[in-house]
Structures are given as C-alpha cells and as structure tokens.
Scaffold this active site. Structure first.
Site, mmCIF file in Angstrom:
data_model
loop_
_atom_site.group_PDB
_atom_site.id
_atom_site.type_symbol
_atom_site.label_atom_id
_atom_site.label_comp_id
_atom_site.label_asym_id
_atom_site.label_seq_id
_atom_site.Cartn_x
_atom_site.Cartn_y
_atom_site.Cartn_z
ATOM 1 N N GLU A 52 -34.484 -10.024 -97.939
ATOM 2 C CA GLU A 52 -35.876 -9.720 -97.606
ATOM 3 C C GLU A 52 -36.191 -8.242 -97.829
ATOM 4 O O GLU A 52 -37.267 -7.899 -98.323
ATOM 5 C CB GLU A 52 -36.174 -10.114 -96.160
ATOM 6 C CG GLU A 52 -36.247 -11.606 -95.911
ATOM 7 C CD GLU A 52 -37.364 -12.282 -96.683
ATOM 8 O OE1 GLU A 52 -38.445 -11.673 -96.833
ATOM 9 O OE2 GLU A 52 -37.161 -13.413 -97.142
ATOM 10 N N CYS A 210 -49.346 -18.996 -107.879
ATOM 11 C CA CYS A 210 -50.545 -18.205 -107.574
ATOM 12 C C CYS A 210 -50.256 -16.722 -107.814
ATOM 13 O O CYS A 210 -50.328 -15.888 -106.912
ATOM 14 C CB CYS A 210 -50.980 -18.452 -106.126
ATOM 15 S SG CYS A 210 -52.625 -17.821 -105.734
#
Length: 394
Positions: A52, A210
C-alpha cells in the site's frame, strides 16, 4: 454545480453499486498480485502495508519488482526495523517520494519498540493504524481490510475518480467539502460481507477500467448507472485541480570524479532527497545553485570543494542539463563533472562518501541516489570521455 451540491445521502444507482462491483471483481479483477499471495493462506499485514505504501503515487507495474526485491531483503517487520535507514533507502531508490521510505522505516521501528505497546504487530483497528507514521485514513483502512478482514472504507485517488464519474460528483476531489462528501458515500456504500472483494474491486476498477485517460466504459460494471458515461462527461469528471503557476528552481551539482569513484553527500533526513546520496551544489559569491552561474563561479566552487577533500582539480566539464518535476516545483539541474586527482590521504568527512563507479561494496549503480542524479550519471556514462568509469543504468 459545486462540491456543496445537495445530493441525497446516497446518489441514484448507489443501491446496486456494491453488488455490481463484487461480482465484477470476482470474475474480472486482479487476483495474482504478489502481495495477494499469502503464505499458507494466512493474512499478512506486513506485506499489505508494504504494498500500500509503495503503490501511493506509483503504478502497479513499477512497484512489483521493487516490492519483490524489498521483501527479499526485509522479509519481516522486525528485519525492516533493525536495518539501517541507508539500507532501506538503497532498496527504495528509483521509486521516488522518499518520505514514504523514511516513514516506512520509522513505522516499523515504532511497532517493534518495547515501550510503544504494539508488541511488534500492527493493530487491527483502522483508527489505530492511522496513528502510525506515514499511514493515512485510506491506507489504514486497506491494511485493516486486507490484513485483518476488518470492515472499513477506502478513498484513494482511483476511488475518488470512480465516485466522481459514477455519481456525477462535481468539484475538485481534493477540496475539503468534496472529499468529505465522498467519504460519506464511501462509508455508506460499504457492504456487510465480501469487503475484501469490494475493496479490491474499487482499486481494480479505478486502475484498469475507469482510468484517468481513455476509460474502458464498455467493460465497466457500472456502465448502466454511470452519470458521466450517460452525459459523455468522462473527460470532465473528476473536476481537475485548479492550476497554479509551478515554481522554477535551478541548481548546479558538482560531481568530483577521480576516475574510480565519485564524491557524494548524504542529505539530511528531511527535505528534498532526504537521507539519499547526492552531489553538493555550487555556493559561490552568496549564490546557491543557479543554472545561470558563470563559469568562474563554478570553477571557484569546484576548486574549493576539491581542496576541502584533499584533491587537485584537473578540469570542470558541463554534463547534459536535466529538468526534474517534483510535486510542487520544477528543478533545473546544470551538472558539472569535476575531474580530480586525490593528492592527500584525507578520510571522507562525516556525511560524505566516495562511491565507486564499478567495483566496491556500494557502487554508483547500487547506491541510494535520487532518480535525476542516477539519470545524469547514466547519461554521462554513455558519452565517451566524459566519465572515466562506467555506471550501469539499472
């Protein structure tokens, strides 16, 4: 319409959002990323956290080889905490945004510190994870979800783009009113089950379908409910950040090169290139840096630097200039190669290191260098006669 628009608590189409996303992720999402491969099927908060942090401002394809090398060198939280910061930065070199690496190291040391109360482990609760160095609210939620199976909402840049387009949310997502609105939506959309698949689906949808440019709307599970697609506004949403003039800065780095090694300075732990090795910059006649400095100023500064480190200056040659864009400014570098002969047995001053071009424990190819400095040296190595040694571009 502004970011303060009076939309209902949940926008139209939100009721089917989670179900559509979970079904799509299970069939079309990413399932083979290295940090998803848990030994023995166990959740590993350390690997989740590492991935992350690396994925902040960096694409997956770039992160994967760094992640694997980093994990090989620091396989556990304890190994990372025990390592010198310079070693951590060397394994991070090339990923950029080096504050992430320094915070990563500081976070590991915090977790293993006896008086910190963590017992060498991440806490489960996202609120407590967010209190650790270098971890924000969205990253803490991702660690809690993937590392512990907790139920928590994420809201990174990809998710903001998905929400803005799908629900027609106007206004720059980084502004406080719009971000607050998006966090409310993120919390409200969170399903009661399959949170892992839902959260991974948000990441996958924003990263692979997207996308910022040329979104693949025909492949999107939200096509039937997407406001931006219905109104052909994919290029308008999310609303871009208001533009400001980007400050321009100049610097003239000096590379002292004796043919076998180059002199570099360890930067202070904070600030630009904190903790990395970089060449000193011209400070002459009260002027620091500056691509427009005269050759006499540069030569005088190079002469003084050479004498300070027990060297005789042989020549000063300009290397190809380079412009490097940081988040908040643009830096123009006018590098100078200063060929020297070491005439005195002078130990390197604290914070300074002679880094070998090719042969040595640490070489120019393996040292923790900022990306633009590595580019300058690699480009110089391609020009015969400029550098006596040779540096790999790895």
């Amino acid at each position: 319409m502004s970011g303060r628009s009076t939309l209902p608590a949940l926008p139209e189409g939100a009721g089917s959002f989670a179900g559509r996303l979970i079904a799509w992720q299970k069939r079309h999402g990413r399932h083979d990323l290295p940090w998803q491969q848990r030994p023995g099927g166990e959740r590993d908060p350390y690997r989740v956290w590492l991935s992350e942090i690396m994925l902040q401002q960096t694409q997956v394809a770039t992160v994967i080889p760094y992640y694997r090398r980093f994990l090989e060198r620091f396989p556990t939280l304890a190994a990372l905490a025990a390592a010198p910061q310079g070693d951590v930065l060397e394994h991070w070199a090339g990923l950029g945004y080096y504050a992430r690496a320094r915070n990563l190291h500081r976070c590991a040391q915090t977790l293993v510190a006896e008086d910190a109360g963590y017992g060498g482990n991440f806490p489960r609760q996202p609120e407590r994870i967010a209190e650790l160095p270098g971890i924000g609210r969205s990253t803490a939620a991702a660690i809690a979800v993937f590392g512990f199976g907790e139920r928590a909402a994420i809201l990174d840049g990809n998710v903001k783009r998905v929400f803005a387009r799908c629900f027609g949310i106007e206004g720059f997502p980084g502004s406080q009113p719009v971000e607050k609105r998006m966090w409310a939506i993120a919390e409200a959309l969170l399903p009661q089950t399959d949170v892992d698949a839902y959260t991974q689906g948000l990441m996958d949808l924003g990263a692979t379908v997207c996308t910022r440019a040329n979104p693949r709307c025909a492949d999107c599970p939200m096509a039937a409910i997407c406001v931006a697609r219905d109104a052909a506004r994919q290029d308008e949403l999310p609303t871009p950040k208001p533009r400001k003039a980007v400050p321009e800065r100049c610097a003239t780095p000096l590379f002292l090169d004796d043919g076998e090694s180059v002199l570099l300075e360890r930067r202070p732990p904070t600030g630009i290139w904190g903790g990395l090795l970089a060449p000193p910059e011209v400070v002459a006649a009260g002027v620091a840096g500056g691509a427009d400095l005269g050759s006499q100023q540069i030569a005088a500064a190079a002469e003084a630097l050479a004498r300070r480190h027990g060297c005789r200056l042989l020549s000063v040659e300009a290397l190809p200039p380079l412009t490097h864009a940081f988040t908040h400014f643009r830096l123009h570098l006018n590098p100078q190669r200063c060929r020297v002969e070491r005439i005195a047995s002078v130990a390197a001053e604290p914070g300074w290191e002679w880094i070998a071009w090719r042969d040595g424990t640490t070489t120019v190819a393996s040292a923790a260098l900022p990306a633009p400095i590595r580019k300058i040296l690699a480009e110089a190595a391609r020009q015969p006669g400029l550098i006596l040694g040779r540096v790999s571009e790895a």
